[in-house]
Write a protein that holds these residues in place. Structure first.
Motif, PDB file in Angstrom:
ATOM      1  N   SER A  52       0.750  -1.148  -0.045  1.00  0.00           N
ATOM      2  CA  SER A  52       0.107   0.075  -0.022  1.00  0.00           C
ATOM      3  C   SER A  52       0.949   1.296  -0.038  1.00  0.00           C
ATOM      4  N   VAL A  53       0.323   2.084  -0.287  1.00  0.00           N
ATOM      5  CA  VAL A  53       0.989   3.758  -0.273  1.00  0.00           C
ATOM      6  C   VAL A  53       1.513   4.033   1.215  1.00  0.00           C
ATOM      7  N   ASN A  54       0.758   3.561   2.059  1.00  0.00           N
ATOM      8  CA  ASN A  54       1.314   3.948   3.648  1.00  0.00           C
ATOM      9  C   ASN A  54       2.395   3.054   3.821  1.00  0.00           C
ATOM     10  N   THR A  55       2.404   1.695   3.345  1.00  0.00           N
ATOM     11  CA  THR A  55       3.623   0.769   3.584  1.00  0.00           C
ATOM     12  C   THR A  55       4.734   1.483   2.906  1.00  0.00           C
ATOM     13  N   LEU A  56       4.722   2.053   1.835  1.00  0.00           N
ATOM     14  CA  LEU A  56       5.797   2.613   1.109  1.00  0.00           C
ATOM     15  C   LEU A  56       6.316   3.805   2.050  1.00  0.00           C
ATOM     16  N   ARG A  57       5.384   4.548   2.370  1.00  0.00           N
ATOM     17  CA  ARG A  57       5.731   5.731   3.265  1.00  0.00           C
ATOM     18  C   ARG A  57       6.488   5.459   4.522  1.00  0.00           C
ATOM     19  N   GLN A  58       6.259   4.376   5.084  1.00  0.00           N
ATOM     20  CA  GLN A  58       7.088   4.070   6.258  1.00  0.00           C
ATOM     21  C   GLN A  58       8.631   4.021   6.083  1.00  0.00           C
ATOM     22  N   THR A  59       8.959   3.688   4.851  1.00  0.00           N
ATOM     23  CA  THR A  59      10.521   3.415   4.641  1.00  0.00           C
ATOM     24  C   THR A  59      10.781   4.848   4.872  1.00  0.00           C
ATOM     25  N   VAL A  60      10.159   5.733   4.440  1.00  0.00           N
ATOM     26  CA  VAL A  60      10.732   7.205   4.748  1.00  0.00           C
ATOM     27  C   VAL A  60      10.717   7.682   6.124  1.00  0.00           C
ATOM     28  N   ARG A  61       9.751   7.520   6.682  1.00  0.00           N
ATOM     29  CA  ARG A  61       9.464   7.377   8.133  1.00  0.00           C
ATOM     30  C   ARG A  61      10.497   6.791   9.091  1.00  0.00           C
ATOM     31  N   HIS A  62      10.911   5.521   8.638  1.00  0.00           N
ATOM     32  CA  HIS A  62      11.981   4.809   9.259  1.00  0.00           C
ATOM     33  C   HIS A  62      13.401   5.044   9.151  1.00  0.00           C
ATOM     34  N   GLY A  63      13.601   5.974   8.000  1.00  0.00           N
ATOM     35  CA  GLY A  63      14.901   6.237   7.830  1.00  0.00           C
ATOM     36  C   GLY A  63      15.283   5.783   6.475  1.00  0.00           C
ATOM     37  N   GLY A  64      14.616   5.151   5.732  1.00  0.00           N
ATOM     38  CA  GLY A  64      15.204   4.705   4.257  1.00  0.00           C
ATOM     39  C   GLY A  64      15.542   3.384   4.463  1.00  0.00           C
ATOM     40  N   ASN A  65      15.527   2.785   2.954  1.00  0.00           N
ATOM     41  CA  ASN A  65      16.333   1.418   2.785  1.00  0.00           C
ATOM     42  C   ASN A  65      16.775   1.297   1.347  1.00  0.00           C
ATOM     43  N   SER A  66      17.032   0.404   0.884  1.00  0.00           N
ATOM     44  CA  SER A  66      17.871   0.304  -0.495  1.00  0.00           C
ATOM     45  C   SER A  66      17.102  -0.523  -1.296  1.00  0.00           C
ATOM     46  N   LEU A  67      15.689  -0.630  -1.276  1.00  0.00           N
ATOM     47  CA  LEU A  67      14.964  -1.399  -2.255  1.00  0.00           C
ATOM     48  C   LEU A  67      14.321  -0.769  -3.463  1.00  0.00           C
ATOM     49  N   GLY A  68      14.394   0.681  -3.399  1.00  0.00           N
ATOM     50  CA  GLY A  68      14.297   1.580  -4.787  1.00  0.00           C
ATOM     51  C   GLY A  68      12.731   1.747  -4.816  1.00  0.00           C
ATOM     52  N   LEU A  69      11.863   1.588  -4.118  1.00  0.00           N
ATOM     53  CA  LEU A  69      10.335   1.904  -3.979  1.00  0.00           C
ATOM     54  C   LEU A  69       9.948   3.346  -3.156  1.00  0.00           C
ATOM     55  N   ASP A  70       9.237   4.021  -4.036  1.00  0.00           N
ATOM     56  CA  ASP A  70       8.650   5.295  -3.776  1.00  0.00           C
ATOM     57  C   ASP A  70       7.188   5.253  -3.557  1.00  0.00           C
ATOM     58  N   PRO A  71       6.723   5.918  -2.298  1.00  0.00           N
ATOM     59  CA  PRO A  71       5.138   6.028  -2.284  1.00  0.00           C
ATOM     60  C   PRO A  71       4.431   6.580  -3.469  1.00  0.00           C
ATOM     61  N   SER A  72       5.216   7.546  -4.175  1.00  0.00           N
ATOM     62  CA  SER A  72       4.433   7.872  -5.517  1.00  0.00           C
ATOM     63  C   SER A  72       4.239   6.790  -6.546  1.00  0.00           C
ATOM     64  N   ASP A  73       4.720   5.625  -6.486  1.00  0.00           N
ATOM     65  CA  ASP A  73       4.869   4.640  -7.349  1.00  0.00           C
ATOM     66  C   ASP A  73       3.472   3.767  -7.024  1.00  0.00           C
ATOM     67  N   GLY A  74       2.915   3.901  -5.703  1.00  0.00           N
ATOM     68  CA  GLY A  74       2.077   2.811  -5.250  1.00  0.00           C
ATOM     69  C   GLY A  74       0.621   3.445  -5.672  1.00  0.00           C
ATOM     70  N   PRO A  75      -0.305   2.235  -5.206  1.00  0.00           N
ATOM     71  CA  PRO A  75      -0.095   1.085  -4.645  1.00  0.00           C
ATOM     72  C   PRO A  75       0.533   0.352  -5.667  1.00  0.00           C
ATOM     73  N   LEU A  76       0.939  -1.027  -5.044  1.00  0.00           N
ATOM     74  CA  LEU A  76       1.701  -2.066  -5.876  1.00  0.00           C
ATOM     75  C   LEU A  76       1.209  -3.466  -5.588  1.00  0.00           C
ATOM     76  N   ILE A  77       1.462  -4.268  -6.351  1.00  0.00           N
ATOM     77  CA  ILE A  77       1.347  -5.320  -6.140  1.00  0.00           C
ATOM     78  C   ILE A  77       2.575  -6.330  -6.587  1.00  0.00           C
ATOM     79  N   ASN A  78       3.151  -7.238  -5.704  1.00  0.00           N
ATOM     80  CA  ASN A  78       4.179  -8.044  -5.687  1.00  0.00           C
ATOM     81  C   ASN A  78       3.399  -9.405  -6.080  1.00  0.00           C
ATOM     82  N   ILE A  79       3.732  -9.989  -7.262  1.00  0.00           N
ATOM     83  CA  ILE A  79       3.147 -11.012  -7.896  1.00  0.00           C
ATOM     84  C   ILE A  79       4.343 -12.234  -7.600  1.00  0.00           C
ATOM     85  N   MET A  80       3.967 -13.294  -6.953  1.00  0.00           N
ATOM     86  CA  MET A  80       5.012 -14.220  -6.575  1.00  0.00           C
ATOM     87  C   MET A  80       4.061 -15.539  -7.106  1.00  0.00           C
ATOM     88  N   VAL A  81       5.307 -16.530  -7.757  1.00  0.00           N
ATOM     89  CA  VAL A  81       4.869 -17.948  -8.218  1.00  0.00           C
ATOM     90  C   VAL A  81       5.577 -18.681  -7.164  1.00  0.00           C
TER      91      VAL A  81
END
Length: 494
Positions: free
Chosen positions: A377-406
């Motif tokens: 969700s957009v809120n999930t992605l926003r927490q990355t910024v709130r908690h200091g960042g990570n290396s995944l390359g996802l941005d709240p402006s991209d969301g919402p997203l779906i990870n499709i796993m087989v």
């Protein structure tokens, strides 16, 4: 410098009783305890189980010249790092003919006060069930995986989604501090204030920078019980459940941060049919005996297999215990994934690709294959910024997203090639179709990726460069690039 010298050096400096060799009962038990038999097929020359961070540091110092080679010689004995052994990619946590560093004895779980914040400090070999047991009755929660048997190490270095991710973010975003043994053997902390570049890089960078021996996670107030469970139904109801998920994610005032929904279609050769599952959770402090309205579109939808509906108030411990137990070592397993925009035609196309592609392997012994839609969700992605960042390359402006796993489980090694081909073709086709619709997002989840998926490249050029710079700074000789060859590396191998 060969294997005999490595073993002699390890025995001289570390407890010989914690070093195990092929044919020994302990070796066979440990090597047979990976999630996937494809990882257990790999036979290390020895397995070492340290009892402390200092033993890990000694191990790294001893292995370094052997793994890198001296005076221009080729490396003679490389090593692998194992935490829980739950990532199915062969070689990510085991190594043929080398030494596997098994962190399973570093399994302490402690609650500590850090000012007003309560932190749960977890050894790299612990399982999430032990963490939830520690928190049971404290009124605190932690962003960990949804299975008690899941290992702490993997997802905490690669991303990770939990019951609380809609509100709290990815698992890795909730690591306040990593205790790390560097290539030099030095033990350091990586957090917002110390080695902060390493801290950000470890949040998604995998095994590329050192041996993490302890994770310190933030906790948060969490009521003793929340709403959770699953609804099972047949393929004809799948479009409705997907549509309900997209409607929630796209709400104008943003999706409910306390609600999380994951959808799956599964096929089992035992029953020779498809079945669907919606996994639901609502973790808000306002949970009462009445089911939250936000869950009703899935929980109350009919037709469903009513006798399997498990949606109820439950403790965190009950919720993770409801997840199916992971088989160990005797079942083969693989994951592949693609990430897309939350778009109905793209998801229905992926569904059709999955169900059609599966025809080619339905006859394989013990086949269980599933297609999972994991929302970010957009809120999930926003927490990355709130908690200091990570290396995944996802941005709240991209969301919402779906990870499709087989994901696929099967019995026979002779079916490996056919099943991996089916999975690769299906996910590649999904990727192409999403790209054609302009709905593809480059991100690939490291923990659910396979060898042909360039995870680091998918983080984006800027993040890849930052990860490489961190590697050069903390591991200038490239021990964790060349000496630890498993997993997804930062530099192209020659």
């Amino acid at each position: 410098m060969g294997f005999e010298q490595v073993i002699k050096a390890l025995r001289n400096s570390l407890p010989a009783s914690n070093l195990f060799f092929e044919g020994e009962r302990e070796y066979e038990a440990l090597n047979g305890s990976y999630l996937s038999a494809m990882e257990s097929d790999i036979r290390p020359a020895a397995i070492f189980r340290p009892e402390s961070r200092k033993q890990v540091a000694k191990f790294v110092k001893i292995m370094r010249p052997f793994a890198l080679g001296e005076h221009g010689e080729e490396a003679t004995v490389q090593f692998a790092i194992r935490s829980g052994g739950q990532q199915p990619l062969p070689g990510v946590a085991n190594i043929e003919g080398g030494i596997t560093l098994d962190l399973g004895l570093l399994n302490s779980v402690e609650l500590q006060k850090n000012g007003k914040q309560t932190v749960v400090s977890v050894g790299a070999g612990a399982r999430w069930g032990a963490v939830y047991d520690k928190l049971d009755g404290t009124g605190l929660g932690v962003t960990g995986v949804r299975s008690a048997s899941g290992g702490v190490g993997g997802l905490s270095l690669t991303g990770g989604v939990s019951f609380f991710s809609s509100r709290e973010g990815f698992v890795c975003d909730n690591v306040l501090n990593y205790e790390v043994v560097l290539a030099s053997g030095e033990i350091v902390n990586a957090n917002e204030h110390e080695n902060s570049d390493l801290w950000i890089s470890l949040r998604g960078g995998g095994n590329n920078f050192g041996v993490v021996t302890r994770f310190d996670f933030r906790t948060f107030p969490q009521p003793g019980k929340f709403w959770g469970g699953s609804v099972f139904y047949f393929l004809s109801s799948w479009p409705y459940h997907v549509g309900a998920l997209l409607s929630e994610l796209r709400k104008k005032d943003a999706a409910d941060p306390n609600a999380h929904v994951q959808l799956s279609i599964g096929y089992s050769s035992q029953f020779a049919q498809f079945a669907c599952q919606s996994q639901l959770s609502y973790t808000g402090a306002d949970a009462t005996e009445s089911m939250p309205e936000v869950l009703k579109p899935w929980a109350d939808r009919h037709p469903q297999i009513e006798q399997l509906n498990s949606v109820r108030l439950m403790t965190l411990r009950e919720a993770v215990s409801e997840q199916p137990a992971e088989s160990k070592g005797n079942v083969r397993c693989a994951y592949m994934n693609v990430t897309v925009k939350a778009d109905a035609p793209t998801l229905f196309e992926a569904t059709e690709i999955f169900t059609n592609s599966l025809e080619s392997v339905k006859a394989c012994s013990g086949l269980m294959s599933s297609l999972t839609f994991q929302p970010y969700s957009v809120n999930t992605l926003r927490q990355t910024v709130r908690h200091g960042g990570n290396s995944l390359g996802l941005d709240p402006s991209d969301g919402p997203l779906i990870n499709i796993m087989v994901s696929t489980y099967w019995n026979k090694k002779s079916d490996d090639a056919a099943i991996l081909k089916y999975m690769s073709n299906a996910t590649s086709y999904m990727r192409r179709e999403a790209q054609r619709r302009n709905k593809l997002v480059p991100f690939v989840s490291m923990n659910h990726a396979w060898t042909h998926q360039d995870v680091i490249e998918c983080y984006g050029e800027e993040n890849k460069r930052a990860l490489q710079e961190t590697s050069i700074k903390y591991d200038p000789e490239g021990l964790f690039q060349r000496g630890v060859p498993g997993g997804f590396k930062l530099f192209n191998r020659k």
